[in-house]
Motif scaffolding. Structure first.
Motif, short mmCIF file in Angstrom:
data_model
loop_
_atom_site.label_atom_id
_atom_site.label_comp_id
_atom_site.label_asym_id
_atom_site.label_seq_id
_atom_site.Cartn_x
_atom_site.Cartn_y
_atom_site.Cartn_z
N ARG A 48 7.74 0.42 -1.78
CA ARG A 48 6.55 -0.29 -1.04
C ARG A 48 6.65 -1.31 -1.08
O ARG A 48 7.66 -2.21 -1.33
CB ARG A 48 5.25 0.37 -1.77
CG ARG A 48 5.28 1.72 -1.45
CD ARG A 48 4.28 1.80 -2.21
NE ARG A 48 3.75 1.41 -4.17
CZ ARG A 48 4.41 1.82 -4.50
NH1 ARG A 48 4.80 2.96 -4.83
NH2 ARG A 48 4.40 1.22 -6.22
N THR A 62 0.82 -1.35 -0.36
CA THR A 62 0.32 -0.05 0.26
C THR A 62 1.14 1.07 -0.31
O THR A 62 2.00 1.31 0.09
CB THR A 62 -1.05 0.06 1.60
OG1 THR A 62 -0.16 -0.46 2.30
CG2 THR A 62 -2.10 -0.84 1.25
N ASP A 63 0.30 2.22 -0.48
CA ASP A 63 0.51 3.84 -0.10
C ASP A 63 0.86 4.09 0.71
O ASP A 63 1.79 5.09 1.37
CB ASP A 63 0.22 4.71 -1.23
CG ASP A 63 -0.02 4.37 -2.73
OD1 ASP A 63 1.37 3.57 -3.77
OD2 ASP A 63 -0.56 3.97 -3.53
N GLU A 64 0.48 3.84 1.32
CA GLU A 64 -0.02 4.57 2.96
C GLU A 64 0.84 3.79 3.94
O GLU A 64 -0.22 2.26 3.96
CB GLU A 64 -0.77 5.20 3.39
CG GLU A 64 -1.32 6.32 2.30
CD GLU A 64 -2.53 7.59 2.97
OE1 GLU A 64 -3.58 6.60 4.16
OE2 GLU A 64 -2.65 8.60 2.40
N GLY A 108 3.55 -1.04 3.57
CA GLY A 108 2.92 0.34 3.03
C GLY A 108 4.02 1.04 2.79
O GLY A 108 4.86 0.00 1.86
#
Length: 798
Positions: free
Chosen positions: A194, A162-164, A187
């Motif tokens: 990532r 995920t990007d976050e 993340g």
């Protein structure tokens, strides 16, 4: 246990009309909404409702809600799909599946895990928390996928980093000592890099009680996965996944639900353990309960799926998306089970294994321009090295010496009664592609083609050591006689590391697809498709089929030919009823030439043994599939499916069946013609209805509901003797999510009514007896469907 006849297929079809496996979301405040489902069935991201393929798609949320965790759960909800959980493990779609687990026999349904082909059905067991989406495509898919497939394809797409920052932790407990611990952390590690780490550990006690030893059908496995995503530049990206599975589970046991055979002292290649049990006054533990048995051999099933690698490099050339996909699979499986299914001292052990390596290379070009036509083009190379040993042996002091009929003796330290092994080296090449042409704003034409080449190299050997002394005395034979096929009979120099016969063959084929699509209005799509499919031929390795057939008086090479399929399909999908109902209706007709099937017969005495031969038969199937999702209200959703399948063998094929076959005046079995019979594992009617209610409260949101599924009568053999009547299954689910979404609880119950049904069922009788004689004792059994299972899962997401 309870048994239910299920509701009538006609009633189910009325309930399930226009309902099935489209997905929908739950809004935090308003309840259910129809979801725009994006699929990659055509190798580019498209809306499910704009995809002119018969496909059922399950998002991660829907997999969670419906508790879909394996192929058996998919069977309940996907039209025309059936699953057999016992050997041979197989998924069948529209009558096309896999009739044997032996080497040299390929499945008709291809399974893709993140684009990498895997032949084993166990690869469909993917936890919803690590699955982005599961797609089930029905019909030939060779013009879009690397490995050619006649029946369909199952795509399992895992979640990417995920990007976050995201974390998901779960604890699941249930009956039969079920315990699961799972965790995922994902993340960014930098602006363009990532990562995701996923670990899942599962333990469960046996579903089958063994009164004299460890229980059977247990789970003890741990899965590790790490994936990484690197934006090398604005146009180039690399994704890498490393995974490993360690399993030490005991396999499910085949159980016989008839009384022991107390008449026949002899059973195939060795003494009858059942007869010996009768002499001791013992009875069959499974007679009244198929989940109770008595095995004195400690069973094991060890699986090491190590060093699995999936890598994808992609580059965006603006007009064209280039990608290279690499896959490496290392698979090692060993199994030890009690072959005689008793606790008699004359123990017979089944020791099997599979040692496999697969390598995949695939290059794809996908257009990414704003033109009236688009294309997908791919080059594919696949290598499969696989070794399968299969050994039936006795423990000391039995069968330690072997003799031939000439009186020559040699040692048999492994106590082998039967041994076979096969080794295959299969290399496949293919070039495939499709062109999608917009003829007008409403009409489109899809043209596809595929050229395949398959190189087949197989080796095999087999021993059969047949008891020559039938006087029991102390139930210990003096020696065995080598009853292997000529010219290997009585050869003491052969051993388990040797190969007796080697086979080589090549296959090539050109298949294609033509599809005409029409969009009469927004959110409406009709299509008509003609497609062809092909599956390579070969030899069913390990059985020395060609040699035994020759010994049995049948002139045959053991080689079976490739099979070819032509599919005709008409379909419609759309959103109607004020955007409250998404539906799909598909009608299809299959014309099969040279479908690969397995038939059995017996050789002449003294070594009267059961042999199998792969043959090619012609067949046809046709049917209707209805599917969709209906938002009855904003808080009540119905998902369902119905499929009708008519399958029939259309060519002459004669089978010799010892158990059921009629005899002539000389006592010889009269061969049966299977022309007109139904294909294996193809129920005529199959339906499911899933309903869930969304209930917001001051302490969070609840989702309550369940799924009722009906599967009609299935045959387990092409002669249509062994069958299981229709059965129904009820599953329940309850879900609570906190207002913040961080905490949730998911409770599930599978097979709530404790329905007793058979996943596989067959009957046999002593080879030396005939119907009407005292020694003719039919024995029936197989693998029962799992009993009621319930669990509660606690989740924390950050």
């Amino acid at each position: 246990m309870k048994r239910f006849n299920g509701i009538a297929p006609s009633a189910l079809s009325a309930i399930a009309l226009a309902l099935s496996t489209a997905t929908s979301n739950v809004s935090a405040n308003d309840g259910f909404t129809l979801e725009e489902v994006i699929v990659t069935a055509t190798k580019r991201e498209t809306n499910l409702q704009d995809t002119a393929i018969s496909v059922s798609a399950f998002s991660s949320d829907l997999l969670e809600t419906l508790n879909i965790r394996n192929a058996f759960d998919l069977e309940a909800l996907v039209p025309s799909l059936t699953y057999q959980s016992s050997i041979p493990l197989q998924i069948s779609i529209r009558g096309i599946g896999r009739f044997s687990q032996s080497l040299g026999v390929n499945p008709g349904v291809a399974i893709y895990n993140d684009g990498i082909y895997q032949a084993e059905v166990t690869s469909t067991s993917s936890a919803p928390m690590n699955t982005e989406r599961t797609e089930v495509l029905r019909g030939p898919q060779g013009t879009l996928y690397g490995r050619n497939t006649t029946g369909g394809a199952i795509n399992i797409i895992s979640k990417k980093p995920t990007d976050e920052f995201f974390a998901d932790f779960r604890v699941r407990v249930g009956n039969y000592g079920h315990q699961e611990l799972a965790g995922m952390v994902s993340g960014p590690l930098s602006d363009n890099f990532r990562a995701k780490l996923y670990i899942h550990d599962t333990e469960r006690d046996g579903l089958q009680e063994n009164t004299v030893g460890p229980d059977r059908n247990t789970i003890d496995q741990t899965f590790y996965e790490g994936s990484f995503e690197w934006d090398i530049t604005d146009k180039a990206q690399l994704w890498l996944k490393l995974s490993q599975l360690q399993s030490d589970s005991t396999p499910q046991a085949s159980v016989q639900v008839d009384s022991y055979d107390c008449i026949n002292e002899w059973s195939g290649l060795n003494f009858s353990a059942q007869y010996l049990e009768c002499q001791d006054g013992k009875t069959n533990e499974s007679l009244d309960d198929p989940f109770t048995l008595r095995n004195n051999t400690a069973s094991s099933g060890k699986l090491e799926n190590n060093d699995n690698i999936t890598a994808k490099f992609s580059y965006d050339f603006d007009a064209v998306q280039f990608s290279y996909l690499y896959g490496y699979l290392n698979y090692e499986y060993t199994s030890i089970t009690d072959y005689d299914n008793t606790d008699n001292d004359y123990t017979v052990i089944l020791d099997t294994g599979q040692y496999q390596k697969q390598i995949t290379h695939e290059v794809q070009l996908v257009s990414n321009w704003d033109r009236s036509w688009n294309f997908v083009f791919g080059l594919y190379h696949f290598e499969d090295e696989n070794f399968q040993p299969y050994n039936i042996n006795t423990t000391e002091p039995y069968a330690q010496t072997v003799s031939n009929l000439e009186g020559d003796f040699w040692e048999n330290p492994l106590g082998i009664l039967y041994y076979q092994s096969g080794e295959v080296d299969n290399k496949s090449w293919a070039a495939y592609g499709e062109v999608d042409i917009e003829l007008t704003d409403k009409w489109a034409l899809v043209l596809g083609a595929r050229y395949s080449e398959d190189d087949y190299n197989g080796k095999e050997n087999q021993f059969r050591y047949y008891n020559a002394i039938r006087e029991f005395g102390g139930f210990q034979p003096d020696f065995l006689v080598d009853a292997s096929a000529e010219p290997f009979t009585g050869d003491p120099t052969r051993y388990v590391d040797d190969f007796d016969v080697e086979h080589e063959d090549e296959f090539d084929n050109l298949t294609g697809k033509v599809s005409l699509n029409y969009r009469p209005a927004d959110r409406q799509l009709l299509w008509a498709t003609i497609a062809t499919g092909y599956k390579m031929g070969g030899v069913r390795l390990g059985s020395l089929e060609s040699n035994f057939l020759e010994d049995g008086g049948i002139a045959a090479s053991g080689l079976f030919g490739q099979e070819d399929l032509t599919m005709y399909e008409l379909g419609w999908k759309g959103t109607v009823a004020d955007n409250k109902l998404q539906a799909e209706v598909v009608a299809f007709f299959y014309d099969y030439e040279d479908m690969q099937q397995l038939r059995s017969f017996r050789t002449d005495p003294p070594a009267s043994v059961s042999l199998d031969e792969v043959i090619n038969v012609d067949a046809q199937t046709y049917g209707l599939e209805l599917s969709g999702t209906w938002l009855i209200t904003d808080r009540l959703r119905a998902i369902g499916s119905y499929s009708y399948n008519h399958s029939e063998v259309t060519g002459d094929a004669f089978f010799t069946n010892h158990t059921y076959g009629e005899r002539d005046e000389f006592g010889e079995i009269i061969p049966e013609n299977v022309k007109g019979n139904t294909l294996r594992l193809t129920p005529e009617h199959k339906a499911a209805l899933s309903m869930h209610y969304f209930w917001p409260t001051s302490i969070g949101q609840f989702t309550l509901g369940g799924t009722y599924a009906y599967v009609g009568k299935r045959y387990f053999d092409l002669e249509n003797h062994d069958s299981e009547g229709g059965y129904s299954r009820l599953d329940l689910q309850a879900n609570w999510v906190s207002d913040s979404g961080r905490y949730s609880v998911h409770a599930t119950a599978t097979n709530v009514t404790d329905e007793e049904a058979w996943n596989t069922r067959a009957c046999d009788a002593s080879v030396e007896s005939q119907p009407g004689e005292p020694g003719f004792v039919p024995k029936c059994g197989g693998y029962p469907m799992n009993p009621r299972i319930y669990a509660v899962e606690f989740r924390l997401q950050l």
